[in-house]
Design an enzyme around this catalytic site. Structure first.
Site, short mmCIF file in Angstrom:
data_model
loop_
_atom_site.label_atom_id
_atom_site.label_comp_id
_atom_site.label_asym_id
_atom_site.label_seq_id
_atom_site.Cartn_x
_atom_site.Cartn_y
_atom_site.Cartn_z
CG HIS A 20 9.67 -12.53 -3.40
ND1 HIS A 20 8.79 -13.52 -3.84
CD2 HIS A 20 9.14 -11.23 -3.72
CE1 HIS A 20 7.57 -12.85 -3.72
NE2 HIS A 20 7.89 -11.38 -3.94
CG HIS A 22 7.73 -6.44 -4.97
ND1 HIS A 22 7.12 -6.98 -6.17
CD2 HIS A 22 7.58 -7.40 -4.12
CE1 HIS A 22 6.08 -8.05 -5.65
NE2 HIS A 22 6.65 -8.47 -4.42
CE LYS A 113 4.80 -14.40 -7.41
NZ LYS A 113 5.36 -13.51 -6.31
CG HIS A 150 0.91 -14.32 -4.29
ND1 HIS A 150 1.34 -13.04 -3.74
CD2 HIS A 150 -0.35 -14.56 -3.55
CE1 HIS A 150 0.60 -12.71 -2.48
NE2 HIS A 150 -0.53 -13.68 -2.54
CG HIS A 188 5.31 -14.10 -0.29
ND1 HIS A 188 4.22 -14.85 -0.48
CD2 HIS A 188 5.32 -13.17 -1.18
CE1 HIS A 188 3.62 -14.56 -1.45
NE2 HIS A 188 4.32 -13.49 -2.15
CG ASP A 261 6.73 -9.94 -0.41
OD1 ASP A 261 6.73 -9.59 -2.04
OD2 ASP A 261 5.91 -10.34 -0.21
O1 DOR Z 1 2.50 -7.50 0.55
C1 DOR Z 1 2.85 -7.84 -0.93
N1 DOR Z 1 3.12 -6.71 -1.70
N2 DOR Z 1 2.67 -8.80 -1.36
C2 DOR Z 1 2.50 -9.26 -2.35
O2 DOR Z 1 2.52 -10.21 -2.84
C3 DOR Z 1 3.22 -8.15 -3.53
C4 DOR Z 1 3.70 -7.11 -3.02
C5 DOR Z 1 3.89 -5.81 -3.70
O3 DOR Z 1 4.28 -5.97 -4.82
O4 DOR Z 1 3.51 -4.70 -3.32
ZN ZN Z 2 6.12 -10.13 -3.82
#
Ligand code: DOR
Ligand code: ZN
Length: 359
Positions: A20, A22, A113, A150, A188, A261
């Site tokens: 997981h 980004h 997702k 989520h 998470h 995450d």
């Molecule tokens: O803290 C977070 N940031 N939680 C999430 O679910 C998404 C993530 C983000 O994309 O910045």
């Molecule tokens: Zn995330």
């Protein structure tokens, strides 16, 4: 294959995967891709771009952009060859069973997702009514595409600290009852409730845990002044929940595995009157997790969590290459240069970690 030297000074483990992460898009990839590929072989790339990754074609194009930045990076040929970004589709109210079939047949989409609309960063296009997703969930069961959640409800009246528990009770139970063979990852997780819930289910239900939820609790976020670099969603909970997460992560249960995450938000957007949610950790994720496991005397359980259980859940082989952690302290960088003159402030910026990567 965990091998620990007699003095417990070095730990060699199979190369981890991040289930997981980004990476964002375009110029952000110049920073996020080398950081991720320096630590992990496979990464599951979250689809909450603007606009989101909604189809197999979107996923294919996004993966190509990631690989272009990989090739342009200074990483060794070996690390570049090992890096395998696995893609996800972003479930909306308009996703169809045909979209799922195309994703399953693409060979690059690993999962789908679900963001409840409004739950977190770039989730405005998320699902407003899961009851309308039945055809899509059926198709996912048929094609063995896992659902990544989520897991927070988004109703205004539900307290931010209760949103995960309410999701388990009001939403997840219903999905599991209606789609008993659907593979699901609660992403998470942040509470004992979620850990216990996952433990009580069959092997089709698993969870990822971030470094920040293993190492910190809401006192770290709020006591003595608000610390925006600890703000993420789901929000850090009480110390009792942190303890429960550490227990399950280090228990050897294959239901819990690594998902950082890691989410890049520029320093100025974190340190703001309305700061963004997300902790950036991918470059130092392995020393962070090692520190968390070591804090409870369970460093020997690290490899299962970082490098075996996720692959097992997804039906993939474990990696063959290894990485060695050594308990020589390292300092987390104060920040990283990002794009257009901005910076990223990582989790535990400027602080010392007792473990580092050898070489
Ligand atoms: O803290 C977070 N940031 N939680 C999430 O679910 C998404 C993530 C983000 O994309 O910045
Ligand atoms: Zn995330």
């Amino acid at each position: 294959m965990t091998s620990i030297t007699d003095s417990f000074k070095e730990l060699t483990i199979l190369q981890p995967d991040d289930w997981h992460i980004h990476l964002r898009d375009d110029k952000a990839l110049a920073t996020t891709v080398p950081h991720a590929a320096g630590s992990f072989n496979r990464v599951i790339c979250m689809p909450n771009l603007v606009p989101p990754v909604k189809t197999a074609d979107d996923a294919r194009a996004y993966r190509e952009r990631i690989l272009q930045y990989l090739q342009a990076s200074n990483l060794s040929a070996e690390r570049q060859a090992a890096f395998d970004p696995r893609m996800t589709l972003y479930l909306t109210d308009h996703t169809t069973a045909q979209d799922i079939e195309a994703a399953a047949k693409s060979g690059i989409v690993q999962a789908v997702k679900l963001y409840p609309a409004g739950a977190t960063t770039n989730s405005a296009d998320g699902v407003t009514d899961i009851n309308a997703c039945a055809d899509v969930f059926e198709a996912m069961e048929k094609y063995n595409l896992p659902l990544l959640l989520h897991g927070e409800v988004t109703h205004d009246h539900v307290d931010i600290f209760d949103r995960e528990k309410r999701f388990l009770d009001d939403v997840l139970v219903q999905i599991i009852t209606n789609f008993p063979t659907l593979q699901i990852v609660m992403e998470h997780i942040t509470t004992r409730d979620a850990a216990d819930f996952v433990l009580a289910q069959g092997n089709q239900i698993a969870a990822t845990i971030t470094p920040q939820h293993l190492m910190f609790n809401r006192n770290h976020l709020l006591l003595g002044g608000i610390k925006p670099h600890f703000y993420c969603l789901p929000i850090l909970k009480r110390a009792t929940h942190q303890k429960a997460l550490l227990e399950v992560a280090t228990s050897g249960s294959p239901k819990f595995f690594l998902g950082t995450d890691s989410a890049p938000h520029t320093t100025d957007k974190k340190e703001a009157a309305c700061g963004c949610a997300g902790c950036y950790s991918s470059a130092t994720a392995l020393p962070l997790y090692a520190t968390a496991f070591d804090s409870v005397g369970k460093i020997d359980k690290l490899e299962g969590f970082t490098s075996r259980f996720g692959a097992q859940f997804y039906g993939l082989p474990v990696n063959e290459n290894t990485v060695t952690l050594i308990n020589i302290p390292m300092q987390v960088p104060v920040n990283y240069p990002y794009f257009d003159g901005s910076t990223l402030t990582p989790l535990m910026a400027g602080e010392m970690l007792p473990w580092s990567i050898k070489g």
